[in-house]
Design an enzyme around this catalytic site. Structure first.
Site, short mmCIF file in Angstrom:
data_model
loop_
_atom_site.label_atom_id
_atom_site.label_comp_id
_atom_site.label_asym_id
_atom_site.label_seq_id
_atom_site.Cartn_x
_atom_site.Cartn_y
_atom_site.Cartn_z
N SER A 109 -28.21 63.40 -12.15
CA SER A 109 -29.64 63.21 -12.38
C SER A 109 -29.96 61.74 -12.60
CB SER A 109 -30.08 64.04 -13.59
OG SER A 109 -29.82 65.41 -13.38
N ASP A 130 -6.34 53.41 9.35
CA ASP A 130 -7.06 52.38 10.10
C ASP A 130 -8.43 52.94 10.46
OD1 ASP A 130 -7.54 50.05 11.62
OD2 ASP A 130 -6.89 51.09 13.42
N THR A 171 -12.58 43.05 -0.23
CA THR A 171 -12.45 42.23 0.97
C THR A 171 -11.05 41.65 1.07
OG1 THR A 171 -13.25 40.29 -0.23
CG2 THR A 171 -14.90 41.64 0.91
N GLU A 228 -13.51 44.07 25.18
CA GLU A 228 -13.63 43.27 26.39
C GLU A 228 -14.39 44.02 27.47
OE1 GLU A 228 -9.83 42.07 27.71
OE2 GLU A 228 -9.63 40.45 26.26
N ASP A 280 -1.20 48.23 13.35
CA ASP A 280 -0.94 49.23 12.31
C ASP A 280 0.54 49.55 12.16
OD1 ASP A 280 -3.76 49.60 11.95
OD2 ASP A 280 -3.78 50.82 13.76
N LYS A 314 -9.97 38.59 1.38
CA LYS A 314 -9.67 37.43 0.55
C LYS A 314 -9.39 37.86 -0.89
CE LYS A 314 -11.15 32.67 -0.10
NZ LYS A 314 -12.15 31.65 0.25
#
Length: 1423
Positions: free
Chosen positions: A1367, A438, A1000, A730, A1060, A1002
């Protein structure tokens, strides 16, 4: 009159002590909220099996007896055994092991006279010893649990007695479902109970859940709706309701049910109405609840799984080799049976060799051979190492002890060290090939620091705050002095330390507060000395680095334009407030109240004073009375209980109301006057005064603020406020708002009070809270604004979600719509910039609703709240109906700094050949930036991005990327092996340029589909690092499971939060980090550490040691058993395969059970082939464990061949020495035993890389114990085993020089081949381990030079192949400016798709950022 006003009038009459009405008399009741206006009693019955809870009282006696049979009592029992069932149950469990069943079979077999080989008692001895040792261990462990259970069961609590009509002291074990329990401050909750009463006027109960999930910050729970308005404590005798809820389950974040009154009126119940067993009451004088789950049905007990037991990879390999030994035993026994049958058939007529039975019957050679097969199994039983499993358990306990004793794992700040929760997979730590991590809280500190914000399309970079963070040094001292002025206030730009929050707890469990008005916790100094115990508790997420925020100067200038006259003046000549000003007000009030932060004062009792009449209200007209009723109606109808969907697992947004329209100003003037002191002070001066937080006057109005805001005696200043946040995000936002003098002052379930800089105290009425969840990725709060009296929805969440929910069209005209589009575009650019800098981003939005719209939504939402089945789905649908057509206010950027030592740890793990995947829910740019910062990705890495909108495009893009990688690394062994059978790919990409893959969430959905899994794994096998962003908890676990099952590799997952847990449980080894997000990950893990950097030593050092030690110990057990048993087997060729032993049976049994059992155990615990320092400096040594070099199938068979050779030497050297002599059978066997002992022990010495005095002591002790036993046994055993006996044999041999010569010669001949092999191996072709072992003998200067030479040699082979690619990549990069930490990279891959509707897929990485210590990607792949 509208329905809400009718509802408000009814509730006002009830609140002020009005008449009682029947359900039919009510002009407005909860039933009318249900669809079609049906009565609640007419709603469909709940499907499925649920729990019905009725009070344990006399009026419910018959109904209670009906249901009580399904309830369990509150007594807990975590033990497995009792005095009566210990022996049978323990034996039953032990005989689940195949090895124990095998030896039990041999014991029974030896009782058959025809195949008896030993005395019956001797055959039983090994099995009895092993079973006894394990039984003693299990018994001691169970007795320890029994004592803990007894202590918990006998704790005392207050339970209502229906006989005595009062609360009496009762043991926890006697509590039952339906009992009423009364708890005081600091008492631990004995069972899961629904909260019916709290001494807090608002019906709040504060609890601390550290005993349940490890979180020390306070959480609020709320009295069931309808009971919070009661002025007196609930009377159990008058309680006439029943509860129906879901069956017991282990979900700590869910409770579904309803409370049904006698009039059939239902009230929804949820998690916020429940107090869970194991939590502690805080800041509340007393609470009363009714038990719904008790004992083992409580959520705490259902989550208490204890240590996890897994079978390690090495143990599975050893079990396979045990089966090979069984096959070898069968072959040897079959050889003996055939030999015996052939022997008898050749000498069938010679009675000396074929003795008839007593009746004169002669057994046929075939039947005799059959009997001899079973006799040989008994004789050669030692070939199967019965003591191996006991030794493995002892060794693992020793290894765990040394891991937990390692001081390098100790975290002084958290006072914690490594925890080994799984007791039998330590060696798997040395074989990890894939690591899934994570990000937040695992790689980062989870200390959220407010860095930047964007409001109304303007970016505020907070440069002064950034400079403070760069030079910040966090204080080391535990107790920080209280600051007199508010930290980060507008008047004081200098950095001030935030005060540490202290809470004083009253005495031991069950003690009552000395001052009843002190609420839950008495003021400092109260109590009676010795009986009062003071505890100081630091609030979570409240370190100075998180709380101190320096405002941005540009934003401060705009704040200075905000005055109360903007909203209260009746002069129409004053222009409308600028749109940007309204956005700023909304934005910062959103930061202050969009959360579930609990506000408390360190030393102030939390007690509010209610005014019983309307005389105390500051209202001046009937208009205000109407407003009061409107606010009260929604307050009482839908207080933000969990029944209304509120869950404390997330923050709750409470933004300022939407843009105030001009028509409301005439009505708002008096409301604003109410918020100003009656002493003639201006609104500005009242805004600067300290506002009450925990002690404030309150009337029955939820929307109108108090008449007085002057500081009362003993009131805390804003700087003394203590914020108890459930997440660091928060806390960071609340402290940021506080820095701009938008201070969260108090929070109740029904209102939130904010002290805004120029507007004074504002009290927002909370109508509903929609909690954050991983599906919606946002949270919302519905409030009624104290100025406009409008219903406003405030939402905060991930930008990818909020942007899709923004309104497309507006009723205010095209100009406002156009302005919104401009703000949206600018904010999106700012969000992308924040993400590239590695900041966590959140969007803030709002929505204004009419009362009619809100009433319509509320009507449908109540149906979802009062349901048990499918509640989550119904609540989700309801939230979707509310959270749409939002107006974007702005965005925030919060920095989550890397933990100390993370880049070094990841770099070391990479060198060790471990492939690391980062699975995070953050957006792509943020995840990639952190990946570069922690060295998961290197600047020269070729980066590929998978970001597609459909499955076909995903497949095409993966194919294109794979082709390009195969061009760079043709004939890669990884791809070949994957294409063949998806087996383990090589862990390194040393031969070519490193590649990294970004995917990602999706696109990950498509890649995890069965048709694309193989292609996806083939692609990831070519990449050194993989970053999965926007991944859900379920996707994390699916990824780990896919890699583990398809590639058949050893996986490790590490995380710190509840999201997790599924990933940790799926992996071969799960590691939890005991961070700031509680202990959910730790409780689900196999090992727990406090920081990510500890993982490198846990794997590279202790993992390597544990695997090497245990592998060699298991091989040694097989070796010594085969070597010794073969002595008996060779002897059968010279005794007619008669099953005779040349050794006394007692010596034969004790040889493996006692004389040679301790040295390998000590070896398995203490052996160190390479020092810890060298293993940390040379992570490449870890690869030997990944390849299982210490225990390969070939290694096993070579060990057995060596054992066969040594047994041949050990047998035939004494045989030819004594050939032709007249010695008896035991005199021949004694040199064999003695030489075998020396050979087996010296073999272990040769294999040991680090001999200590403990090793030598145990080896010498084993030799002495052998001689002591044989001398004593030979002296005392005259007729132990007739007709022959070992009497005085050892004494005579010790006087014979030939005996010593035979022992020395035999030992040398037997060990010479192995000794020569080790010498040649170390001289001509040393392994990396042997080369590294040499470093430990060097001085520090020589060691440094040797390490440089080692690394130089390792890189020489790579330089030629990597030079060209390096290179080329360097020439493609743009010229970089700034520090060396700036990353720039270019990689392009494109694929044109001409068929169908597939879009053109391309991956483009081209970035160059001048900021130091940042990296990013210009844009995601486009599909």
């Amino acid at each position: 009159m509208t329905e809400p006003l009718q509802w408000a009038r009814y509730h006002w009459q009830r609140l002020m002590g009005g008449t009682n009405r029947t359900d039919d008399d009510r002009p407005y009741n909860y039933s009318s909220l249900l669809t079609c206006g049906a009565k609640s009693s007419q709603t469909p019955r709940l499907a499925g099996k649920h729990r019905v809870v009725v009070p344990h009282l006399q009026p419910f006696k018959e109904e209670y007896e009906k249901f009580s049979g399904t309830y369990v009592n509150n007594r807990i029992r975590t033990t497995k055994y009792t005095l009566l069932n210990f022996v049978p149950r323990n034996l039953f469990e032990q005989f689940h092991r195949a090895a124990n069943l095998y030896f039990l079979f041999l014991v029974v077999l030896n009782w058959v006279p025809l195949v008896e080989a030993f005395q019956k008692e001797i055959t039983m001895l090994p099995l009895v010893v092993v079973l006894t040792i394990i039984a003693i261990k299990d018994g001691l462990e169970d007795y320890r649990k029994y004592k803990i259970d007894k202590q918990i069961n006998n704790l005392v609590t207050k339970v209502y007695s229906r006989k005595e009509k009062k609360y009496i002291d009762c043991c926890w074990k006697d509590v039952t479902v339906g009992d009423f329990i009364r708890l005081s401050c600091n008492e631990v909750i004995p069972a899961d109970m629904v909260l019916l009463f709290s001494t807090d006027p608002d019906g709040i109960c504060h609890i601390e859940t550290s005993g349940l999930d490890g979180e020390s910050n306070l959480k609020q729970r709320q009295v069931v709706r309808g009971y919070a308005e009661q002025d007196s404590e609930v009377d159990p005798e008058k309680f006439s309701s029943r509860i129906e809820c879901e069956s017991p389950n282990n979900d700590l974040n869910r409770f579904r049910g309803f409370l049904e009154h006698s009039n059939k009126e239902r009230v929804g119940l949820s998690k916020e109405n429940v107090l869970l067993r194991g939590c502690t009451i805080r800041n509340t004088e007393a609470v009363v609840g009714i038990v719904v789950y008790a004992g083992h049905e409580t959520k705490a007990m259902l989550n208490n799984s204890g240590p996890r037991y897994k079978r390690s990879k090495l143990e599975r390999r050893a079990n396979t080799d045990v089966l090979w030994c069984v096959l070898l035993l069968a072959v040897m026994c079959l050889t003996g049976a055939l030999g015996h049958g052939i022997w008898l058939s050749r000498y069938e007529n010679i009675l000396f060799f074929n003795i008839p039975e007593a009746d004169g019957h002669v057994i046929s050679p075939v039947l005799a051979g059959f009997y001899m097969f079973w006799t040989m199994i008994i004789l050669l039983q030692v070939l199967i190492p019965i003591s191996l499993y006991v030794s493995i358990e002892i060794v693992k306990l020793g290894q765990i002890y040394f891991i937990q004793s390692d001081v390098d794992f100790y975290n002084e700040k958290m006072d914690s060290t490594v925890q080994c929760r799984a007791l039998n997979i330590t060696e798997d730590l040395g074989q990890i090939q894939y690591l899934f991590s994570d990000k937040t809280g695992t790689l980062t500190e989870n200390k959220m620091v407010f860095r930047r914000c964007s409001v109304a399309g303007f970016d505020y970079c907070h440069e002064e705050n950034a400079k403070r963070l760069e030079s910040y040094q966090e204080a080391v001292s535990e107790d920080e002095e209280f600051a007199d002025a508010p930290s980060g206030s507008l008047s004081n730009m200098a950095k001030l330390k935030a005060p540490s929050c202290r809470t004083v707890h009253n005495g031991p469990l069950g003690s009552k507060p000395s001052n009843p008005l002190a609420g839950s916790c008495s003021a400092l100094g109260s109590g009676d000395g010795a009986s009062e115990v003071l505890h100081s508790r630091q609030a979570a997420f409240s370190s100075p680095i998180e709380t101190d925020v320096i405002p941005d100067t540009r934003l401060l200038d705009k704040f200075s334009q905000i005055t109360s006259q903007l909203f209260t003046s009746l002069d129409e000549t004053i222009p409308d407030p600028p749109m940007e000003t309204l956005y700023i007000i909304d934005f910062f009030i959103a930061l202050a109240i969009c959360n579930t932060v609990v506000v408390s004062a360190p030393n102030q009792p939390r007690q509010k004073i209610r005014l019983s009449t309307l005389s105390g209200l500051p209202t001046k007209s009937l208009e205000e009375i109407k407003n009061l009723f409107q606010r009260l109606s929604v307050r009482r109808s839908s207080s933000p209980s969990l029944a209304s969907g509120k869950e404390p697992s997330s923050g709750v947004p409470n933004t300022f109301v939407s843009r105030l329209s001009l028509f409301s100003r005439m009505k708002l003037s008096s409301s604003v006057e109410e918020e100003c002191p009656q002493t003639g002070e201006s609104p500005q001066s009242s805004g600067n005064s300290a506002c009450p937080t925990d002690t404030e006057k309150q009337n029955g109005d939820a929307g109108v603020t108090n008449a007085k805001v002057d500081s009362l005696p003993g009131q805390p200043l804003a700087s003394n406020l203590c914020y108890e946040a459930e997440s660091p995000d928060e806390a960071a936002l609340v402290y940021a708002a506080k820095a701009y003098r938008c201070t969260l002052q108090s929070r109740t379930p029904e209102q939130v009070m904010v002290d805004f800089a120029a507007l004074g105290p504002l009290t927002f009425q909370l109508l509903h809270i929609l909690p954050f969840d991983s599906v919606r990725k946002r949270m919302s709060v519905v409030v009624r604004h104290p100025l406009s009296n409008q219903v406003v929805v405030y939402t905060k969440g991930a930008d990818s979600v909020i942007m899709e929910l923004l309104s497309v069209a507006s009723l205010d005209g095209a100009s406002l719509e156009k302005q919104q589009m401009i703000i949206r575009e600018k904010t999106q650019k700012h969000l992308d910039d924040y993400a590239k800098r590695g900041l966590r981003t959140l969007c803030i939005a709002k929505k204004v609703m009419s009362d009619t719209e809100y009433a319509e939504w509320l009507r449908n939402h109540f149906l979802a709240e009062t349901s048990i089945d499918n509640r989550e789905e119904l609540l989700l649908e309801s939230a979707m109906r509310l959270e749409n057509k939002l107006t974007l206010l702005g965005a925030t950027g919060i920095e989550d700094r890397l933990q100390e030592g993370v880049p070094e740890a990841i770099e070391a793990l990479h060198k060790a050949g471990i492939k690391i995947w980062m699975l995070t829910g953050d957006k792509q740019e943020t995840a990639v930036n952190i990946a570069y910062a922690c060295k998961l990705l290197e600047p020269d890495d070729k980066l590929f991005i998978l970001n597609t909108q459909n499955k076909d495009a995903c497949e095409m893009l993966m194919g294109t990327i794979l082709k390009e990688l195969q061009k760079k690394n043709p004939a890669s062994p990884e791809q070949e092996s994957l294409s063949e059978d998806l087996y383990l790919p090589s862990a390194s990409q040393d031969s070519g340029q490193r590649a990294g893959l970004i995917i990602t969430g999706k696109t990950l959905e498509f890649a995890l589909q069965e048709s694309l899994q193989s292609r996806f794994l083939e692609l990831t096998a070519c990449c050194q690092a993989v970053v999965c962003c926007r991944a859900t908890p379920l996707q994390k676990s699916k990824v780990v499971k896919l890699v583990r099952n398809h590639l058949r590799v050893m996986t490790l997952a590490i995380g710190d939060g509840a999201n997790d847990v599924s990933m940790i449980q799926v992996a071969d080894i799960g590691i939890g980090i005991s961070g700031q997000e509680g202990m959910q990950a730790v409780m689900a893990s196999d090992f727990a550490i406090s920081q990510f950097r500890h993982l490198s030593k846990l794997l590279l050092v202790h993992g390597h040691w544990c695997y090497t030690r245990l592998s060699n110990m298991i091989l040694y057990f097989f070796y010594k058993n085969v070597a010794y048993v073969n002595l008996l087997f060779w002897y059968q060729f010279f005794c007619g395969f008669s099953g005779t032993s040349m050794t006394d049976y007692w010596v034969l049994i004790f040889f493996n059970l006692l004389f040679t059992s301790a040295p390998p155990v000590i070896y398995g615990v203490l052996e160190k082939d390479v020092s810890a320092e060298t293993l940390m400096q040379l992570p490449e040594l870890y690869k030997s464990g990944q390849k299982s070099e210490a225990y390969l199938p070939l290694t096993f068979w070579i060990t057995l061949l060596d054992a066969f050779y040594q047994s041949l030497a050990c047998f035939f050297v004494p045989y030819y020495t004594y050939q032709g002599s007249d010695i008896d059978i035991f005199t021949f066997g004694n040199p064999l035993n003695t030489a075998a002992l020396f050979i087996i022990l010296l073999h272990l010495v040769m294999e040991s890389k680090s001999l200590t005095w403990i090793h030598m002591l145990v080896i010498v002790g084993s030799i002495l114990s052998y001689f002591f036993f044989t001398l004593a046994f030979g002296a005392m055993c005259v007729t132990c085993n007739p007709p022959s006996n070992p009497y005085w044999i050892m004494q005579e041999h010790m006087l014979d020089p030939v005996f010593y010569l035979v022992c020395v010669l035999t030992t040398c001949i037997a060990l010479l081949p192995r000794f020569m092999y080790r010498v040649l191996q170390g001289s001509l072709f040393p392994s990396p381990i042997l080369r590294a072992k040499h470093f430990d003998r060097l001085t520090s200067e020589e060691r440094i030079e040797a390490l440089k030479k080692w690394r130089g040699t390792g890189r020489m082979g790579q330089e030629t192949t990597k030079y060209a690619d390096h290179s080329a990549a360097k020439s493609e990069r743009r010229p970089m400016s700034g520090s060396s930490d700036v990353f720039a990279m270019t990689s392009a891959t494109s694929c044109a798709v001409e068929q169908g509707d597939l879009p053109v897929c391309e991956t483009v990485l081209d970035s160059d950022y001048p900021e130091a210590k940042t990296s990013g990607i210009a844009g995601p792949s486009k599909c």
